[in-house]
Design an enzyme around this catalytic site. Structure first.
Site, PDB file in Angstrom:
ATOM      1  N   GLY A  32     -13.483 -12.517  -0.836  1.00  5.63           N
ATOM      2  CA  GLY A  32     -12.588 -12.956  -1.891  1.00  5.63           C
ATOM      3  C   GLY A  32     -11.128 -12.740  -1.548  1.00  5.63           C
ATOM      4  O   GLY A  32     -10.245 -13.448  -2.033  1.00  5.63           O
ATOM      5  N   PHE A  33     -10.838 -11.754  -0.689  1.00  7.35           N
ATOM      6  CA  PHE A  33      -9.460 -11.445  -0.301  1.00  7.35           C
ATOM      7  C   PHE A  33      -8.942 -12.465   0.710  1.00  7.35           C
ATOM      8  O   PHE A  33      -7.798 -12.880   0.659  1.00  7.35           O
ATOM      9  CB  PHE A  33      -9.420 -10.037   0.283  1.00  7.35           C
ATOM     10  CG  PHE A  33      -8.041  -9.531   0.619  1.00  7.35           C
ATOM     11  CD1 PHE A  33      -7.350  -8.741  -0.284  1.00  7.35           C
ATOM     12  CD2 PHE A  33      -7.442  -9.826   1.822  1.00  7.35           C
ATOM     13  CE1 PHE A  33      -6.088  -8.262   0.014  1.00  7.35           C
ATOM     14  CE2 PHE A  33      -6.176  -9.355   2.127  1.00  7.35           C
ATOM     15  CZ  PHE A  33      -5.502  -8.577   1.221  1.00  7.35           C
ATOM     16  N   ASP A  56     -17.019  -2.665  -7.068  1.00  8.59           N
ATOM     17  CA  ASP A  56     -17.534  -3.818  -6.313  1.00  8.59           C
ATOM     18  C   ASP A  56     -18.431  -3.357  -5.169  1.00  8.59           C
ATOM     19  O   ASP A  56     -18.324  -3.844  -4.042  1.00  8.59           O
ATOM     20  CB  ASP A  56     -16.375  -4.659  -5.781  1.00  8.59           C
ATOM     21  CG  ASP A  56     -16.815  -6.084  -5.414  1.00  8.59           C
ATOM     22  OD1 ASP A  56     -17.880  -6.515  -5.909  1.00  8.59           O
ATOM     23  OD2 ASP A  56     -16.098  -6.754  -4.654  1.00  8.59           O
ATOM     24  N   LEU A 101     -14.364 -12.254  11.802  1.00 12.43           N
ATOM     25  CA  LEU A 101     -15.575 -11.477  11.554  1.00 12.43           C
ATOM     26  C   LEU A 101     -16.288 -11.921  10.291  1.00 12.43           C
ATOM     27  O   LEU A 101     -17.498 -11.744  10.146  1.00 12.43           O
ATOM     28  CB  LEU A 101     -15.222  -9.983  11.429  1.00 12.43           C
ATOM     29  CG  LEU A 101     -14.616  -9.323  12.667  1.00 12.43           C
ATOM     30  CD1 LEU A 101     -14.137  -7.923  12.332  1.00 12.43           C
ATOM     31  CD2 LEU A 101     -15.618  -9.285  13.801  1.00 12.43           C
TER      32      LEU A 101
END
Length: 677
Positions: A369-370, A484, A365
């Site tokens: 950053g993860f 964030d 999708l």
């Protein structure tokens, strides 16, 4: 013989009444429909009750109280601080010549119109219109504490505590076995009997006093009388059957002489409630609280020392294993799994691999950053979104565990729901509810998709984000700064309702709304960071307010905050909006796709609110609770915005210098690819 105003169904329009006559028993009630598509009589009825201090009751099957608003004080319902005055604007309470008491509402502006209805599941919903065009729709959701008598007699319900039910000082649980099973309806009983009216050596003693509880929903069955607060106390003190009293300047004195039922502690709103307490407990209460504070401080200090020792030992163990060439993450994950993941469903890696077609690229999708996020479908047909930690991720174990701990304890219609996680070997994954419309940035910044979001939908998204932040800052069990907030972290469900996601960088904290924390590790996304955080590492609730202001301006304009170049005087979106505001040309900021004279005032108001949120000085930004009131027009007069932050971006030469300095910085700033997920 019949008309819809005196025999309504589930919906009310301006000037319609909810009424009750204490002499004849005649009522004007509202009855829900069975379901959104089934117009037959439903389970819930709304009626005006307790006419001495009138409040609206919602009944299940007409006999069982489901929830109540608390008494009307001329401005709000004392038991429903979340029912903001968008519901109550123009409301009034009055008495007809025949003694009928009634509540009714109407709009001051004839162009405004609203339909207030009882939903099939027993809540209130308001749909607002301007010039026959729907502009907003909002439903007051119910929490566990709103359910009538959730904690039983003398029990206090508090959504921010765990468990949610507790007893007053001087009371104890009546049925511990039921209480442990989270069935609190048996409530609490006194440990020490009241002394008022008792005989001592042939004389009557009155040695009871009162303990004060702030921000309370008053109990049911209030009796009212006129008078000031001193008179309320004097009357209740003199009457041994009076168990509690409260005072409101509009209602006057409220007294209770039977079991106190349906009490709730609010983070804001409500009234002070004074509970009769034996004198023997009044002296020990303050002393006991002081002892508890001292004990808590000692325990906290010992806990910190213990944690420091454990952390040092773990570090040495990790360091030794790393020198030996082993992988330390498995050990840390394993320990944290035992410590923090006990209450969260754990998914098998094999099932997630099967659900995502072995994490096939076609199922991806997006990527942040993860790490990558994949769409999956479980064996039972449920669609999920799987966030998989990448080995090259700029975020790591700390952010993974932080997101698990934070979001697993949150539940709100404007926050994405965490279904579980997977921790096997080197794999760390989070499993979320699937959002079919991906993220907000995929719509507002796309030339074609932005046409899908008319102003009504954009305003609903703006309001939903604000309410989600309000929940994080004020109404959740934890008090959280997200840190964030950006368009790619706002997901959209199938009805375009916004859900805040990505809590890897969130921080749990204590303190007031102006409380600030300093960090050496600045995390987040440039462009959404306020200046005090980006440059000094200071963050607070107002940091999220700043990010929300940037988001609001992006939604209204359809432009990224970072989309401005030298031919636009190197301005950011914030600076560009400020420039147009000062020039009196703010209309040119509005996305042409939503330009409509019917909504112009509402859009300009939102821009005004956005500029207030991005003020350069932290103290001049409103709290998110104030922002919500501004959005729903409770606060009609908005202060003029002053200097905003980050008016100009650096020029090309300074940018190069800045990039060079950032390369050697210890700050860890995430850079996310802008893709829907």
């Amino acid at each position: 013989m019949w008309d819809s105003f005196t025999h309504p169904a589930d919906a009310a329009v301006p000037t319609m009444k909810i009424a009750s006559n204490p002499y004849t028993g005649k009522k004007i009630e509202y009855v829900s429909r069975l379901s959104p598509s089934d117009l037959s009589t439903g389970y819930f009825t709304g009626s005006l009750e307790r006419l001495d201090a009138p409040e609206v009751f919602f009944w299940y099957n007409k006999t069982q109280p489901y929830w109540r608003t608390g008494p009307w004080n001329g401005t709000v319902f004392l038991g429903s601080p979340r029912m903001l005055t968008e519901y109550l604007h123009g409301w009034s309470f009055d008495i007809d010549n025949d003694g009928t008491r009634y509540l009714t509402y109407q709009y001051a502006n004839p162009l405004n119109f609203g339909i207030l209805s009882v939903t099939p599941h027993g809540t209130l919903k308001l749909v607002s219109f301007v010039n026959k065009t729907e502009i907003s729709s909002f439903e007051v959701g119910q929490t566990e504490c709103d359910l009538y008598g959730k904690c039983g007699p003398f029990g206090i319900c508090d959504n921010s505590s765990s468990p949610i039910c507790n007893c007053f000082e001087g009371f104890e649980v009546k049925n511990a076995e039921e209480w442990n099973r989270k069935n609190w309806t048996s409530g609490c009983v006194r440990k020490v009997p009241l002394q008022c009216g008792r005989l001592n050596n042939g004389s009557v003693v009155q040695s009871d006093g009162f303990l004060t509880y702030h921000n309370m929903k008053v109990p049911d069955f209030a009796k009212r009388s006129d008078g000031n607060q001193d008179k309320c106390k004097a009357d209740c003190t003199a009457n041994c059957s009076c168990l509690a009293y409260a005072y409101d300047s509009y209602i006057g004195c409220m007294y209770w002489s039977s079991e106190l039922i349906d009490l709730q502690k609010f983070p804001y709103g409500g009234v002070d409630l004074f509970i009769r307490t034996p004198q023997s407990l009044l002296g020990t209460t303050k002393k006991g609280r002081g002892q508890k504070t001292l004990i808590s401080a000692i325990i906290a200090a010992l806990g910190i020392i213990t944690l420091a020792i454990c952390a040092y030992l773990l570090w040495r163990k990790w360091n030794a294993k790393q020198r030996a060439g082993s992988e330390p993450q498995n050990l840390i994950i394993g320990e944290k799994k035992q410590i923090k993941l006990d209450d969260l469903p754990l998914f098998d890696f094999e099932k997630l691999a099967a659900a995502t077609n072995n994490f096939h690229f076609a199922n991806m999708l997006g990527k942040g950053g993860f790490g990558p996020v994949y769409k999956g479908q479980l064996e039972n047909g449920q669609e999920i979104a799987v966030k998989r930690l990448s080995k090259a991720s700029t975020q790591g174990l700390e952010e993974f565990m932080n997101e698990v701990v934070v979001i697993s304890k949150l539940q709100h219609r404007n926050l994405v729901r965490l279904l579980g996680c997977c921790v096997e070997g080197e794999e760390q994954m989070l499993i979320y509810e699937f959002m079919p419309n991906k993220s907000l940035d995929a719509f507002i910044f796309d030339p074609l998709q932005r046409k899908v979001l008319d102003w009504k939908k954009r305003f609903n998204i703006i309001e939903g984000i604000a309410r989600g932040i309000l929940y994080l800052h004020r109404d959740s069990r934890l008090r959280i700064i997200h840190r964030d907030l950006k368009a790619s972290n706002i997901l959209l469900d199938d009805e375009m309702n916004p859900k805040i996601s990505d809590f890897g960088l969130a921080r749990i904290f204590k303190g007031g709304e102006d409380f600030e924390v300093i960090t050496r590790r600045v995390v987040g996304t440039y462009g959404y960071m306020p200046p005090e955080y980006a440059m000094e590492g200071l963050f607070s609730e107002k940091s999220d307010v700043y990010s929300f202001g940037v988001l609001l301006l992006e939604i209204v304009s359809g432009r990224r905050n970072t989309s401005f170049h030298n031919n636009e005087e190197s301005l950011s979106l914030v600076g560009f909006a400020w420039k147009l505001w000062k020039e009196g040309n703010i209309l040119s900021l509005i996305d042409p796709e939503i330009c409509d004279p019917c909504f112009e005032n509402n859009i300009l108001r939102c821009i005004h609110i956005g500029l207030l949120c991005v003020q350069e000085l932290t103290k001049e930004r409103p709290a998110i609770s104030t922002v919500v009131l501004m959005l729903i027009s409770e606060i009609t007069h908005l202060p003029p915005p002053r200097q905003v932050a980050f008016v100009q971006k650096p020029n090309s030469s300074s940018s190069a210098s800045s990039q060079k300095s950032h390369a050697s910085s210890n700050n860890n700033v995430t850079i996310s690819e802008i893709q829907g997920r």
